[in-house]
Design an enzyme around this catalytic site. Structure first.
Site, PDB file in Angstrom:
ATOM      1  N   GLY A  92       1.017  -1.375  -0.005  1.00 54.09           N
ATOM      2  CA  GLY A  92      -0.055   0.048   0.027  1.00 54.09           C
ATOM      3  C   GLY A  92       0.994   1.182  -0.081  1.00 54.09           C
ATOM      4  O   GLY A  92       0.801   2.099   0.818  1.00 54.09           O
ATOM      5  N   GLU A 115       0.667  -1.446  -4.950  1.00 54.59           N
ATOM      6  CA  GLU A 115      -0.498  -0.487  -4.699  1.00 54.59           C
ATOM      7  C   GLU A 115      -1.491  -0.862  -5.667  1.00 54.59           C
ATOM      8  O   GLU A 115      -1.248  -1.601  -6.892  1.00 54.59           O
ATOM      9  CB  GLU A 115       0.030   0.990  -5.123  1.00 54.59           C
ATOM     10  CG  GLU A 115      -1.026   1.847  -5.045  1.00 54.59           C
ATOM     11  CD  GLU A 115      -1.809   2.057  -3.959  1.00 54.59           C
ATOM     12  OE1 GLU A 115      -1.116   2.367  -3.045  1.00 54.59           O
ATOM     13  OE2 GLU A 115      -2.844   2.302  -4.139  1.00 54.59           O
ATOM     14  N   ALA A 149      -2.168  -6.805  -2.896  1.00 52.89           N
ATOM     15  CA  ALA A 149      -1.329  -7.304  -2.321  1.00 52.89           C
ATOM     16  C   ALA A 149      -1.969  -8.621  -1.355  1.00 52.89           C
ATOM     17  O   ALA A 149      -1.336  -9.637  -1.024  1.00 52.89           O
ATOM     18  CB  ALA A 149      -0.567  -6.511  -1.187  1.00 52.89           C
ATOM     19  N   LEU A 168       1.883   1.287   6.047  1.00 56.42           N
ATOM     20  CA  LEU A 168       1.961   2.574   6.404  1.00 56.42           C
ATOM     21  C   LEU A 168       0.533   3.087   6.397  1.00 56.42           C
ATOM     22  O   LEU A 168       0.239   3.155   5.174  1.00 56.42           O
ATOM     23  CB  LEU A 168       2.806   3.655   5.865  1.00 56.42           C
ATOM     24  CG  LEU A 168       4.273   3.690   6.595  1.00 56.42           C
ATOM     25  CD1 LEU A 168       5.081   2.400   6.755  1.00 56.42           C
ATOM     26  CD2 LEU A 168       5.124   4.697   5.681  1.00 56.42           C
ATOM     27  N   ASP A 171      -5.837   1.129   5.313  1.00 60.04           N
ATOM     28  CA  ASP A 171      -7.485   1.726   5.362  1.00 60.04           C
ATOM     29  C   ASP A 171      -8.095   0.892   6.669  1.00 60.04           C
ATOM     30  O   ASP A 171      -7.787  -0.147   7.076  1.00 60.04           O
ATOM     31  CB  ASP A 171      -8.023   0.850   4.243  1.00 60.04           C
ATOM     32  CG  ASP A 171      -9.407   1.258   4.087  1.00 60.04           C
ATOM     33  OD1 ASP A 171      -9.985   1.842   4.909  1.00 60.04           O
ATOM     34  OD2 ASP A 171      -9.732   1.188   2.958  1.00 60.04           O
ATOM     35  N   GLU A 247       3.332  10.626   2.138  1.00 64.03           N
ATOM     36  CA  GLU A 247       2.285  11.515   1.714  1.00 64.03           C
ATOM     37  C   GLU A 247       1.340  11.732   3.002  1.00 64.03           C
ATOM     38  O   GLU A 247       1.027  12.721   3.415  1.00 64.03           O
ATOM     39  CB  GLU A 247       1.632  11.454   0.710  1.00 64.03           C
ATOM     40  CG  GLU A 247       2.531  12.178  -0.708  1.00 64.03           C
ATOM     41  CD  GLU A 247       3.601  11.087  -0.942  1.00 64.03           C
ATOM     42  OE1 GLU A 247       3.577  10.059  -0.357  1.00 64.03           O
ATOM     43  OE2 GLU A 247       4.466  11.431  -1.703  1.00 64.03           O
ATOM     44  N   GLU A 248       0.886  10.453   3.373  1.00 65.42           N
ATOM     45  CA  GLU A 248      -0.273  10.310   4.221  1.00 65.42           C
ATOM     46  C   GLU A 248       0.392  10.814   5.785  1.00 65.42           C
ATOM     47  O   GLU A 248      -0.284  11.380   6.481  1.00 65.42           O
ATOM     48  CB  GLU A 248      -0.600   9.017   4.330  1.00 65.42           C
ATOM     49  CG  GLU A 248      -1.716   8.482   5.396  1.00 65.42           C
ATOM     50  CD  GLU A 248      -2.972   9.576   5.002  1.00 65.42           C
ATOM     51  OE1 GLU A 248      -3.330   9.737   3.800  1.00 65.42           O
ATOM     52  OE2 GLU A 248      -3.710   9.707   5.959  1.00 65.42           O
TER      53      GLU A 248
END
Lengths: 279, 509
Positions: A92, A115, A149, A168, A171, A247-248
């Site tokens: 992810g 991803e 994945a 990281l 969800d 980025e998250e």
């Protein structure tokens, strides 16, 4: 992972402005994130990508993902008899922030991001391509693969191939009925233990407390993993990147949220001794 | 978090019979098992009924297994699992009302039962007969203790052994040395897990994956050969039309045997001809069966039928009757290799013969394993007179090959049963149903219906046993449309822009 907002403050675009941007920034060499914006949730149970999956790990064409490093390693491989292997996997990977930071930290290690969303994985590939052009000799060890994945990891990696796996800000799947779709659940932890070599590390971080507790519980209850304490993590460079490289993570830091980090080590043999109740 | 919905209750809390069915029911599946030590005692499951008969008794007496479930659809819940334990003292059944039951094989009384969280799709005993394992349609593998006894009105809750993620488990088997559990699923995976010493606590170690099939894996069986040290190898059959041989300790693919090819466009090329071209000089014709012409005509009929259906198994005739099927169902097309799938593989006790059933074919393919257990060859195409569309096969303790088939109608209660024994030379199988199964037993076990037989003769029926394992897409969303949609996406244009920049840069330098 929730959508990451681009730093462009111009607001919603109409066609005219889009054309203008295309003209004025047409020389930008890096891919612009706003064209790759995608929904946060992608259905992990769908069968739509079944055609692109390699039949088994030996059929996977890693050479096209690592054009420079793979060739170099092939010469070594034929002389020393060992195959070059991907060792780090970011499950992810989103827009690729962690991979890009890790690439310079471990320049000799091949790493791959998995991803599910098509647009986002294309963005990461474009970004890696652009970085390789701008910094020759660097970033040749990272890539992104568009795959599911949860279903298809065994098609890419052999037993004990990975030494680090990163999860990281996954969800959260808040509803109880959807808990089985969380990327860290007991069933899948068994599979991750299969891919990780003994002593390999599994990194998780999230900003949702419920999810953080859940992941920690499931991993602590699993006989193949044991928790690594924060003191031991001081000597590990990768664990420092968890909070703010992706980025998250940067978004969470901007919003001043708290993060819950848990890192685990894969054991050689299952520890059944202190378990009396089933998983 | 969003607003909680007040009105709609979750399906989980509604009683079983009130649950909305979002998909059409699965095809009728017939199963046959034979007692491991008494060669003539066989059990046949057709839909919800299980009939047991001792063929050597000549009386034609048939025992029916009663239903243990108390929910309303227990009477119509199809049986999906039917297995004897290794010594033959226990019989395992699992049916679509989620009830898993263990029976005593002498008195045919139910000893214990479990309520599975989801419908079960495959099940087996461990080799020491201490535990039963079953897989369900959502990929979980559950385990129950054979020694437990409970009040049958309060079924037990099983423990969870491990799980595949949300993938129908089509087959589960334990290796002969009781070390490994093999599970096959719809996502092309064959997983070899290490059976722990205390299985009730869960299984946490995976030995390997056997990867190589390109479509769902439907069944598995164990073979071994003397010269290979007697070590057991695994044989799996799949929807991609192949039977593969694996070494389970390493997951290595040893051999692939293609048993069914995609149907050709013109109906003149019959599947039988194609298979004969493949197996070449190794093939031995079955003796004493119907003449070749009749075979070809029957196969042609089936071939044309499949063409007309367009391989969309979702559009079976009964769609007209069912009003509550979602509209999506009629718009679905199966994607995947367009060859008839392998529905069942069964291996003999001596470990070197495999019987393979292909959906839609009347003939059973006999495949032989070579003495060093490294490759497979098609040895014979065996046709049983009187058995149409075999769906399940089994070798009994005397290595006779039993098959069960019948009209592929979802409401059918009849079955066709056949048995073949190895001929005197030991090289091929010859059908011997009339000698082994006395007519009275045959009539009681089979219960053929006139109208169904007539429909079969007319060639109006097409089996779809593996419907639940196939993958579908919406009919209107073709690959061309998919590519077109992708090209008009914004990220595609951005990628094109970057590519042109790179090319321009390369030209300049």
């Amino acid at each position: 992972m929730p959508v990451v907002h681009d730093s462009n403050p111009s607001g919603p675009e109409n066609d005219a402005q889009k054309e203008q941007d295309l003209d004025s920034r047409a020389t930008s060499k890096l891919p612009r994130k706003r064209f790759f914006r995608s929904r946060a949730h992608s259905n992990p149970l769908s069968d739509s990508i079944m055609t692109d999956i390699p039949t088994d790990p030996s059929q996977m064409d890693w050479a096209s993902h690592f054009p420079t490093l793979w060739k170099a390693n092939e010469e070594e491989a034929s002389s020393s008899g060992q195959q070059p292997m991907v060792q780090f996997a970011d499950i992810g990977c989103g827009f690729g922030g962690l991979l890009i930071r890790l690439a310079t930290l471990y320049p000799e290690t091949l790493m791959v991001g998995m991803e599910l969303r098509d647009k986002v994985s294309t963005y990461v590939k474009e970004r890696v391509g652009a970085l390789r052009r701008e910094h020759p000799g660097q970033y040749g060890n990272i890539t992104c693969v568009r795959t599911n994945a949860m279903k298809y990891l065994p098609h890419y990696f052999r037993k004990g191939q990975l030494t680090k796996m990163f999860f990281l800000f996954p969800d959260p799947h808040f509803k109880t009925a959807n808990h089985r779709r969380r990327i860290i659940n007991t069933m899948l932890i068994t599979e991750y233990a299969y891919f990780l070599a003994p002593g390999g590390m599994l990194y998780t971080i999230t900003d949702v407390k419920d999810l953080g507790d859940w992941m920690r519980e499931k991993l602590e209850a699993h006989p193949m993993f044991e928790r690594i304490s924060d003191e031991e993590l001081e000597s590990d460079p990768a664990s420092k990147l968890l909070t703010d490289s992706s980025e998250e993570g940067q978004k969470v830091a901007r919003n001043k949220g708290e993060t819950h980090r848990a890192v685990f080590r894969r054991l050689e043999k299952p520890r059944w001794t202190n378990l009396s109740k089933p998983l | 978090m969003g607003r909680r919905r007040r009105t709609k209750r979750h399906d989980k809390f509604m009683p079983l019979e009130g649950r909305s069915h979002h998909h059409e029911p699965d095809s009728l599946v017939r199963l046959i098992v034979s007692h491991p030590t008494l060669p003539n005692l066989i059990a046949v499951a057709i839909g919800p009924t299980v009939r047991i008969s001792d063929c050597s008794a000549q009386t034609g007496e048939v025992t029916y297994l009663p239903k243990v479930g108390s929910s309303d659809n227990s009477a119509t819940a199809s049986v999906r699992i039917l297995q004897f334990s290794l010594e033959g003292t226990l019989l395992l059944t699992g049916s679509d009302d989620r009830m898993i039951a263990l029976w005593d094989t002498i008195t045919w009384k139910c000893l214990a039962n479990w309520l599975s969280p989801k419908k079960a799709s495959a099940g087996t005993f461990t080799r020491d007969s201490k535990y039963i394992l079953w897989g369900d349609k959502f990929g979980d593998i559950l385990i129950g203790d054979c020694a437990s006894r409970n009040d049958l009105t309060q079924p037990q809750h099983p423990a969870l052994l491990f799980g595949h993620l949300c993938s129908v488990v089509s087959s589960i088997s334990v290796s002969p040395d009781n070390r490994f559990v093999i599970t096959c699923d719809k996502d092309r995976k064959v997983r070899v897990s290490i059976l722990p010493e205390r299985p009730l606590l869960g299984c946490v170690e995976i030995q390997t994956y056997c990867l190589g099939h390109t479509y769902f894996v439907s069944s598995c069986a164990w073979v071994s050969a003397e010269e290979a040290g007697g070590m057991a190898r695994l044989v799996t059959g799949s929807g991609d039309g192949t039977v593969r041989l694996w070494d389970v300790e390493t997951g290595k693919l040893l051999d692939t045997c293609v048993v069914s090819e995609p149907e050709a466009e013109e109906p003149s090329l019959e599947p039988s001809e194609v298979v004969s071209n493949l197996s070449g000089d190794k093939m031995v014709e079955e003796q004493g069966g119907k003449p070749q012409d009749e075979d070809i005509e029957e196969d042609k009929g089936e071939g044309v039928q499949d063409e007309a259906d367009g391989r969309s198994d979702a559009e079976k005739p009964e769609n007209d009757e069912e009003e509550d099927v979602e509209e999506e169902e009629e718009d679905r097309v199966a994607i995947g290799p367009k060859c008839p799938p392998v529905t069942c593989v069964a291996s003999s006790r001596d470990g070197c013969t495999i019987a393979t059933l292909v959906e839609g074919e009347d003939e059973v393919l006999i495949i032989k394993l070579n003495t060093s257990a490294s490759f497979l060859t098609i040895a014979q195409r065996l046709k049983y007179p009187g058995v149409r569309f075999p769906s399940h096969a089994l070798f009994d303790c005397q290595d006779r090959l039993w098959v069960v088939g019948g009209p592929p109608l979802d409401t059918s209660k009849s079955a066709h049963i056949g048995v073949a024994a190895a001929s005197a030379g030991g090289q091929s199988f010859v059908s011997c149903t009339s000698e082994v199964v006395p007519p009275s037993a045959a009539a009681a076990l089979e219960q053929r219906q006139e109208n169904e037989e007539k429909q079969l003769e007319a060639g109006a029926l097409v089996p779809a046993y593996t419907k639940q394992l196939m993958i579908y897409r919406k009919r209107w969303f073709t690959p061309e449309l998919h590519d077109l949609a992708k090209k008009s996406r914004r990220d595609y244009r951005e990628s094109e822009r970057l590519r042109k920049l790179v090319e321009a840069g390369a030209k300049e330098s």
